[in-house]
Design a protein around this motif. Sequence first.
Motif, PDB file in Angstrom:
ATOM      1  N   ARG A 162       0.835  -1.208   0.000  1.00 27.29           N
ATOM      2  CA  ARG A 162       0.000   0.000   0.000  1.00 27.29           C
ATOM      3  C   ARG A 162       0.868   1.255   0.000  1.00 27.29           C
ATOM      4  N   VAL A 163       1.917   1.260   0.819  1.00 26.64           N
ATOM      5  CA  VAL A 163       2.807   2.421   0.877  1.00 26.64           C
ATOM      6  C   VAL A 163       3.537   2.616  -0.446  1.00 26.64           C
ATOM      7  N   LEU A 164       3.969   1.515  -1.025  1.00 30.33           N
ATOM      8  CA  LEU A 164       4.745   1.588  -2.261  1.00 30.33           C
ATOM      9  C   LEU A 164       3.870   1.788  -3.494  1.00 30.33           C
ATOM     10  N   ASP A 185     -16.296 -12.075   5.776  1.00 28.14           N
ATOM     11  CA  ASP A 185     -16.530 -10.902   6.607  1.00 28.14           C
ATOM     12  C   ASP A 185     -15.205 -10.404   7.168  1.00 28.14           C
ATOM     13  N   ASP A 186     -14.787  -9.210   6.708  1.00 24.75           N
ATOM     14  CA  ASP A 186     -13.632  -8.519   7.281  1.00 24.75           C
ATOM     15  C   ASP A 186     -12.370  -9.376   7.334  1.00 24.75           C
ATOM     16  N   GLU A 206      -6.570  -6.621   3.201  1.00 23.60           N
ATOM     17  CA  GLU A 206      -6.571  -7.995   3.708  1.00 23.60           C
ATOM     18  C   GLU A 206      -7.810  -8.752   3.221  1.00 23.60           C
ATOM     19  N   ARG A 207      -8.949  -8.074   3.241  1.00 22.79           N
ATOM     20  CA  ARG A 207     -10.185  -8.721   2.770  1.00 22.79           C
ATOM     21  C   ARG A 207     -10.079  -9.068   1.289  1.00 22.79           C
ATOM     22  N   ASP A 226      -5.531   4.458   7.712  1.00 23.94           N
ATOM     23  CA  ASP A 226      -4.579   3.396   7.436  1.00 23.94           C
ATOM     24  C   ASP A 226      -5.163   2.035   7.816  1.00 23.94           C
ATOM     25  N   ALA A 227      -5.820   1.971   8.980  1.00 24.09           N
ATOM     26  CA  ALA A 227      -6.415   0.711   9.421  1.00 24.09           C
ATOM     27  C   ALA A 227      -7.520   0.265   8.469  1.00 24.09           C
ATOM     28  N   ALA A 228      -8.332   1.222   8.010  1.00 21.59           N
ATOM     29  CA  ALA A 228      -9.412   0.880   7.080  1.00 21.59           C
ATOM     30  C   ALA A 228      -8.846   0.380   5.751  1.00 21.59           C
ATOM     31  N   GLU A 229      -7.799   1.038   5.256  1.00 22.75           N
ATOM     32  CA  GLU A 229      -7.176   0.617   4.005  1.00 22.75           C
ATOM     33  C   GLU A 229      -6.526  -0.752   4.156  1.00 22.75           C
TER      34      GLU A 229
END
Length: 375
Positions: free
Chosen positions: A23-25, A289-290, A239-240, A231-234
Amino acid sequence: MSSGIEAEVVLDAAVVLSLGMNRVLGHGAGLAGRGAEALAALAEGRAEARAAALAEVETHERALREVVERNARIAALAETAAKIGAEAALPERLQPGERSAAELTAWCAATDPLLDEAERRLSEHLAAQVATQIFTAPAEGLTADTGKSAPPPPTGDDVRRNLERIMARLLPDAAEEERRAVAEAAGLLAGTGTAEEAEDVLQEVRLRIQDANRRVEERRAEERRRAAERDAAEQAAAERRYVLDSITAAFEDMGYEVQAGFETLTADDGTLTLTKGAWPDHSVKMKVDDAAHVRASMVRERPAESEDDRRVDVEREREWCEAFEAARDRLRDAGIRSDVAWRLEPGVRELPVAARPGQTRGRASQRERHRERHN
């Protein structure tokens, strides 16, 4: 849920860290190189190699986050400098690219003192602005930012030095109204006639600066909190998506057709429908789910009409249960561990009939038309 399975899903640490790095890259959903090495070592039972690869992923991911924080601070200081009309010698933001963790850490260490110095100089610039307006402004008044003026106080030079020293403590990203409140207090120096009066005014300036800085720190903390939530949501979404993609790949490799369910034409709702060419009357509905919980159940596309239909149902259920166990092995190799929390054995209950037969095909056609409209 008939012939159903519920399983808890746990992602391997190498997957979680690598998805964060990607995600960062700005890369796609594939795992970063060292994360893939850690997963391969896990699959091969090489504990020592896995520990080394995972430690490197952790170090690199931590360094990437440090770079993101510095880049954000550079952007914030540049915005502050523009607001107060100051020149700021800021370093260029870093694009992490393929840099090593050691290179990223070294850049952060070299950048920190530059950012501290830039913030100090911006505070000094702001202090000098206010002092200049107070001690040199024309008699008709200061600018709208600092309030009214009068002739300089008799203790001018000493007071000005003290004011600039105190004002330099004001954080440069203080809001306009906070800077105004500090400047208005400082403007009272122009009306003082004694050193004691000047000191009383300077004390008020100190108090207003403390209040302004407290508010700045609160805003910074709130911005950090919001950034952490984003960040946590992304990360949760990544992951999902990884779990869904891995499940899709595992069952497609075993000959199933897998179609994703969509709440709208563009919003994936985490559901999958599994079918096979040899299953004209059956399908499996799966819900993720999540990235933490998987539910699946077999359904019929039309009601069972005979004992032979029910016999076929049991055969399909057994086939599906065997496929699910095989998929669990494949998912384990991809860093996804699944622990079955609940299972309904084949033949225990009559299979339910899908609520709306052909719905999946309709949704697939909708998505295809949506893609065509946007190509």
